[in-house]
Scaffold this motif. Sequence first.
Motif, PDB file in Angstrom:
ATOM      1  N   GLU A 171       5.275   4.197   2.187  1.00  0.00           N
ATOM      2  CA  GLU A 171       5.958   5.877   3.511  1.00  0.00           C
ATOM      3  C   GLU A 171       6.397   5.616   4.563  1.00  0.00           C
ATOM      4  OE1 GLU A 171       5.277   8.871   1.449  1.00  0.00           O
ATOM      5  OE2 GLU A 171       4.832   8.073   0.327  1.00  0.00           O
ATOM      6  N   ALA A 172       5.918   4.529   4.863  1.00  0.00           N
ATOM      7  CA  ALA A 172       6.361   4.195   6.224  1.00  0.00           C
ATOM      8  C   ALA A 172       7.800   3.155   5.818  1.00  0.00           C
ATOM      9  CB  ALA A 172       5.281   3.205   6.647  1.00  0.00           C
ATOM     10  N   LEU A 178       3.757  -1.833   8.443  1.00  0.00           N
ATOM     11  CA  LEU A 178       3.162  -1.369   9.286  1.00  0.00           C
ATOM     12  C   LEU A 178       3.233  -1.146  10.155  1.00  0.00           C
ATOM     13  CD1 LEU A 178      -0.638  -0.526   7.231  1.00  0.00           C
ATOM     14  CD2 LEU A 178       1.706   1.088   7.607  1.00  0.00           C
ATOM     15  N   SER A 190       2.091  -4.891   3.371  1.00  0.00           N
ATOM     16  CA  SER A 190       1.885  -4.082   3.744  1.00  0.00           C
ATOM     17  C   SER A 190       1.748  -3.586   4.974  1.00  0.00           C
ATOM     18  CB  SER A 190       0.787  -3.119   3.147  1.00  0.00           C
ATOM     19  OG  SER A 190       0.992  -3.272   2.219  1.00  0.00           O
ATOM     20  N   SER A 209       1.115  -1.399  -0.074  1.00  0.00           N
ATOM     21  CA  SER A 209       0.340   0.016   0.470  1.00  0.00           C
ATOM     22  C   SER A 209       0.681   1.007  -0.215  1.00  0.00           C
ATOM     23  CB  SER A 209      -0.647   0.417   1.125  1.00  0.00           C
ATOM     24  OG  SER A 209       0.195   0.419   2.165  1.00  0.00           O
ATOM     25  N   GLU A 210       0.337   1.988  -0.132  1.00  0.00           N
ATOM     26  CA  GLU A 210       0.579   3.686  -0.414  1.00  0.00           C
ATOM     27  C   GLU A 210       1.588   4.036   1.063  1.00  0.00           C
ATOM     28  OE1 GLU A 210       0.633   8.707  -1.767  1.00  0.00           O
ATOM     29  OE2 GLU A 210      -0.644   6.522  -2.650  1.00  0.00           O
ATOM     30  N   GLU A 211       0.683   4.026   2.042  1.00  0.00           N
ATOM     31  CA  GLU A 211       1.076   4.341   3.483  1.00  0.00           C
ATOM     32  C   GLU A 211       2.266   3.391   3.828  1.00  0.00           C
ATOM     33  OE1 GLU A 211      -1.176   3.701   7.639  1.00  0.00           O
ATOM     34  OE2 GLU A 211      -2.247   2.580   5.971  1.00  0.00           O
TER      35      GLU A 211
END
Length: 68
Positions: A12-13, A61, A57, A7-9
Motif C-alpha cells: 500500500e505504501a 515502510l 517490507s 507485506s500488504e502495508e
Amino acid sequence: MISIPISEEAYEALKARMPRIDQAPTSQGRNGQIRISLDRKFVDRLLELRRPGESYSDVILRLAKGSS
C-alpha cells in the motif's frame, strides 16, 4: 524482473507513491505476504538500503515514512 515478498502495508505504501505499481504482476501467499515483480534495479536499490535484520517490507515502510 525480480519477484519479492512484501507485506500488504508495504504494498500500500508503494501504491501511494508509485501509482503505476498496480500494473506490476502480484500474487498473495498463504502467509499474507504479497509477491510482487519489480525491475532488478529497484530490488538492487532496496538491498543496498537494507539494514541488518530488515525485510524488504521494513525498508519500504522506513523510506515511505521518511518521505512523508
